[in-house]
Scaffold this motif. Structure first.
Motif, PDB file in Angstrom:
ATOM      1  N   ALA A 158       0.834  -1.211   0.000  1.00 29.98           N
ATOM      2  CA  ALA A 158       0.000   0.000   0.000  1.00 29.98           C
ATOM      3  C   ALA A 158       0.868   1.261   0.000  1.00 29.98           C
ATOM      4  O   ALA A 158       0.530   2.251  -0.652  1.00 29.98           O
ATOM      5  CB  ALA A 158      -0.916  -0.011   1.221  1.00 29.98           C
ATOM      6  N   HIS A 159       2.003   1.222   0.717  1.00 29.35           N
ATOM      7  CA  HIS A 159       2.879   2.399   0.761  1.00 29.35           C
ATOM      8  C   HIS A 159       3.518   2.650  -0.604  1.00 29.35           C
ATOM      9  O   HIS A 159       3.574   3.778  -1.071  1.00 29.35           O
ATOM     10  CB  HIS A 159       3.982   2.207   1.809  1.00 29.35           C
ATOM     11  CG  HIS A 159       3.469   2.257   3.202  1.00 29.35           C
ATOM     12  ND1 HIS A 159       3.332   3.427   3.894  1.00 29.35           N
ATOM     13  CD2 HIS A 159       3.039   1.285   4.028  1.00 29.35           C
ATOM     14  CE1 HIS A 159       2.849   3.177   5.096  1.00 29.35           C
ATOM     15  NE2 HIS A 159       2.658   1.876   5.206  1.00 29.35           N
ATOM     16  N   CYS A 160       4.003   1.575  -1.214  1.00 30.55           N
ATOM     17  CA  CYS A 160       4.648   1.753  -2.517  1.00 30.55           C
ATOM     18  C   CYS A 160       3.642   2.230  -3.564  1.00 30.55           C
ATOM     19  O   CYS A 160       3.995   2.945  -4.489  1.00 30.55           O
ATOM     20  CB  CYS A 160       5.339   0.464  -2.953  1.00 30.55           C
ATOM     21  SG  CYS A 160       6.842   0.140  -1.999  1.00 30.55           S
ATOM     22  N   LYS A 161       2.374   1.841  -3.369  1.00 32.37           N
ATOM     23  CA  LYS A 161       1.350   2.272  -4.331  1.00 32.37           C
ATOM     24  C   LYS A 161       0.833   3.676  -4.039  1.00 32.37           C
ATOM     25  O   LYS A 161       0.206   4.291  -4.904  1.00 32.37           O
ATOM     26  CB  LYS A 161       0.199   1.257  -4.344  1.00 32.37           C
ATOM     27  CG  LYS A 161       0.642  -0.041  -5.032  1.00 32.37           C
ATOM     28  CD  LYS A 161      -0.491  -0.979  -5.320  1.00 32.37           C
ATOM     29  CE  LYS A 161       0.006  -2.094  -6.229  1.00 32.37           C
ATOM     30  NZ  LYS A 161      -0.620  -3.377  -5.902  1.00 32.37           N
ATOM     31  N   SER A 162       1.084   4.161  -2.813  1.00 32.17           N
ATOM     32  CA  SER A 162       0.632   5.505  -2.465  1.00 32.17           C
ATOM     33  C   SER A 162       1.641   6.533  -2.961  1.00 32.17           C
ATOM     34  O   SER A 162       2.848   6.359  -2.786  1.00 32.17           O
ATOM     35  CB  SER A 162       0.498   5.620  -0.943  1.00 32.17           C
ATOM     36  OG  SER A 162       0.570   6.975  -0.559  1.00 32.17           O
ATOM     37  N   ALA A 163       1.147   7.611  -3.557  1.00 36.38           N
ATOM     38  CA  ALA A 163       2.054   8.664  -4.018  1.00 36.38           C
ATOM     39  C   ALA A 163       2.659   9.423  -2.841  1.00 36.38           C
ATOM     40  O   ALA A 163       3.635  10.137  -2.990  1.00 36.38           O
ATOM     41  CB  ALA A 163       1.300   9.621  -4.932  1.00 36.38           C
ATOM     42  N   GLU A 164       2.062   9.263  -1.652  1.00 38.90           N
ATOM     43  CA  GLU A 164       2.484  10.078  -0.513  1.00 38.90           C
ATOM     44  C   GLU A 164       3.523   9.419   0.394  1.00 38.90           C
ATOM     45  O   GLU A 164       4.023  10.077   1.292  1.00 38.90           O
ATOM     46  CB  GLU A 164       1.261  10.433   0.339  1.00 38.90           C
ATOM     47  CG  GLU A 164       0.303  11.333  -0.396  1.00 38.90           C
ATOM     48  CD  GLU A 164      -0.916  11.669   0.443  1.00 38.90           C
ATOM     49  OE1 GLU A 164      -1.324  12.833   0.405  1.00 38.90           O
ATOM     50  OE2 GLU A 164      -1.457  10.770   1.119  1.00 38.90           O
ATOM     51  N   SER A 165       3.770   8.134   0.211  1.00 38.32           N
ATOM     52  CA  SER A 165       4.614   7.422   1.183  1.00 38.32           C
ATOM     53  C   SER A 165       5.787   6.712   0.517  1.00 38.32           C
ATOM     54  O   SER A 165       5.671   6.220  -0.605  1.00 38.32           O
ATOM     55  CB  SER A 165       3.753   6.385   1.910  1.00 38.32           C
ATOM     56  OG  SER A 165       4.563   5.573   2.737  1.00 38.32           O
ATOM     57  N   ASN A 166       6.913   6.648   1.273  1.00 38.67           N
ATOM     58  CA  ASN A 166       8.007   5.763   0.837  1.00 38.67           C
ATOM     59  C   ASN A 166       8.303   4.737   1.935  1.00 38.67           C
ATOM     60  O   ASN A 166       9.379   4.156   1.964  1.00 38.67           O
ATOM     61  CB  ASN A 166       9.258   6.577   0.471  1.00 38.67           C
ATOM     62  CG  ASN A 166       9.909   7.247   1.677  1.00 38.67           C
ATOM     63  OD1 ASN A 166       9.326   7.322   2.753  1.00 38.67           O
ATOM     64  ND2 ASN A 166      11.120   7.738   1.504  1.00 38.67           N
ATOM     65  N   MET A 167       7.336   4.532   2.844  1.00 36.28           N
ATOM     66  CA  MET A 167       7.541   3.628   3.974  1.00 36.28           C
ATOM     67  C   MET A 167       7.098   2.203   3.617  1.00 36.28           C
ATOM     68  O   MET A 167       6.146   1.667   4.186  1.00 36.28           O
ATOM     69  CB  MET A 167       6.756   4.137   5.197  1.00 36.28           C
ATOM     70  CG  MET A 167       7.207   5.495   5.706  1.00 36.28           C
ATOM     71  SD  MET A 167       8.950   5.581   6.144  1.00 36.28           S
ATOM     72  CE  MET A 167       9.071   4.351   7.374  1.00 36.28           C
TER      73      MET A 167
END
Ligand code: NAD
Ligand code: ZN
Length: 379
Positions: free
Chosen positions: A103-112
């Motif tokens: 989910a983080h990698c797919k979110s434009a807002e997160s690199n976690m």
């Protein structure tokens, strides 16, 4: 390749005990397993994060260990299932990974990344819970999935960014941690508006890159805060326009900054790792709109204390790893900024030593001398 699938014997700088000089040893590096790559490290440098975990004063001790996470190298061989890297690719390792599926990698807002986000206490590969390094059959632990103080290292493919093969690895290696972190902390996270005032706490490589990022973003006043006055002259080259040494004042640095800026800075970026500086960096931003970004790695028992009214008065506190860049997706583009001469990295590199003299890089950092010291594994 002659070495693919085989154990490689090579030199590595092993930390046997906390705070003791590293010793160059012959280690065995096992072949990469599924979703792993083995990389020949050509250049590596020392970041303060390595020093904290090597000192292990405020961090969990994991020894014997091979430190190092800021580096550049060439893929030697790849394990099963690796499709987007091949032997010969030029790469930068990153201490926090990008699996590209969570989910983080797919979110434009997160690199976690759920799978590969930074884990400083793990000393083994996530695939099978084992180390790929050994001496006489005894395992030597990994550090943040990279362990670049070795002529060869094994990493999860998600912690390796493939870059332009034309990029000089002896220069762009510093983009694999400190410089990208500071740059991104300003450009991606603090986002100073044009004409704004930014305070940078800590003028090491990370803080100087944050100053550079603030300048690129259009900040007009960049106030460097450091306890080491020797940093100030150099920091002018990175966009700092004014300086504050907290030691020169008998009142809190928050107050000094508020007086200089008519109530507070618009943005601050903390790059020290010191809890007091973190609190100061938050409390010095202007009420109503100020944003503070924490970048320094804190002592494991540190606690952030501030009055809740500082938040109610509309100040924002943020934190970031790797400047919010996604390692595999974004780092190749940061390298391109260098290739297009939009980002200078040479000015961050003040020293260079052969692998045998790696402990000199630790001495320089302890003395607060220079910015980044490149360690050449090859010669
Ligand atoms: P560095 O040692 O080169 O620079 C740190 C600077 O902070 C020094 O100039 C020092 O004098 C100054 N300083 C220390 N305490 C201070 C205080 N209380 N007030 C003002 N200045 C103070 O270190 P670096 O390699 O530039 O790393 C900076 C920090 O960033 C470290 O904590 C490191 O672990 C962290 N880091 C974080 C990330 C991340 O992704 N969040 C990545 C890399 C490094
Ligand atoms: Zn680092």
């Amino acid at each position: 390749m002659a070495t693919a699938g085989k154990v490689i014997k090579c030199k590595a700088a092993v930390a046997w005990e906390a705070g003791k000089p590293l010793s160059i040893e012959e280690v065995e590096v096992a072949p990469p397993q599924a979703m792993e790559v083995r990389v020949k490290i050509l250049f590596t440098s020392l970041c303060h994060t390595d020093v904290y975990f090597w000192e292990a004063k405020g961090q969990t001790p994991v020894f014997p260990r091979i430190f190092g996470h800021e580096a550049g190298g060439i893929v030697e061989s790849v394990g099963e299932g690796v499709t987007d890297l091949a032997p010969g690719d030029h790469v930068l390792p990153v201490f926090t990974g990008e699996c590209k599926e969570c989910a983080h990698c797919k979110s434009a807002e997160s690199n976690m990344c759920d799978l590969l986000r930074i884990n400083t206490d793990r000393g083994v590969m996530i695939g099978d819970g084992k180390s790929r390094f050994s001496i006489n059959g005894k395992p030597i632990y990994h550090f943040v999935g990279t362990s670049t103080f070795s002529e060869y290292t094994v990493m999860h493919v998600g912690c390796v960014a493939k870059i332009n093969p034309e990029a000089p690895l002896d220069k762009v290696c510093v983009l694999s941690c400190g410089i990208s972190t500071g740059l991104g902390a300003s450009i991606n996270v603090a986002k100073p508006p044009k004409g704004s005032t930014v305070a940078i706490f800590g003028l090491g490589a990370v803080g100087l890159a944050a100053a550079e990022g603030a300048r690129i973003a259009g900040a007009s006043r960049i106030i460097g805060v450091d306890l080491n006055a020797n940093r100030f002259e150099e920091a002018k080259k990175f966009g700092c326009t004014e300086f504050v040494n907290p030691k020169d004042h008998n009142k809190p640095v928050q107050e000094v900054l508020a007086e200089m800026t008519n109530g507070g800075v618009d943005r601050s970026v903390e790059c020290t790792g010191n809890i007091n500086a973190m609190i100061q960096a938050f409390e010095c931003v202007h009420d109503g709109w100020g944003v503070a970004v924490l970048v320094g790695v804190p002592h494991k028992d540190a606690e952030f204390k501030t009055h809740p009214m500082n938040f109610l008065n509309e100040r924002t506190l943020k934190g970031t790893f790797f400047g919010n860049y996604k390692p595999r997706t974004d780092l190749p583009n940061v390298v391109e900024l260098y290739m297009k001469k939009e980002l200078e990295v040479e000015k961050f590199i003040t020293h260079s030593v052969p692998f045998a003299e790696i402990n000199k890089a630790f001495d320089l950092m302890a003395k607060g001398e220079g910015i980044r010291c490149i360690i050449r594994t090859d010669n």
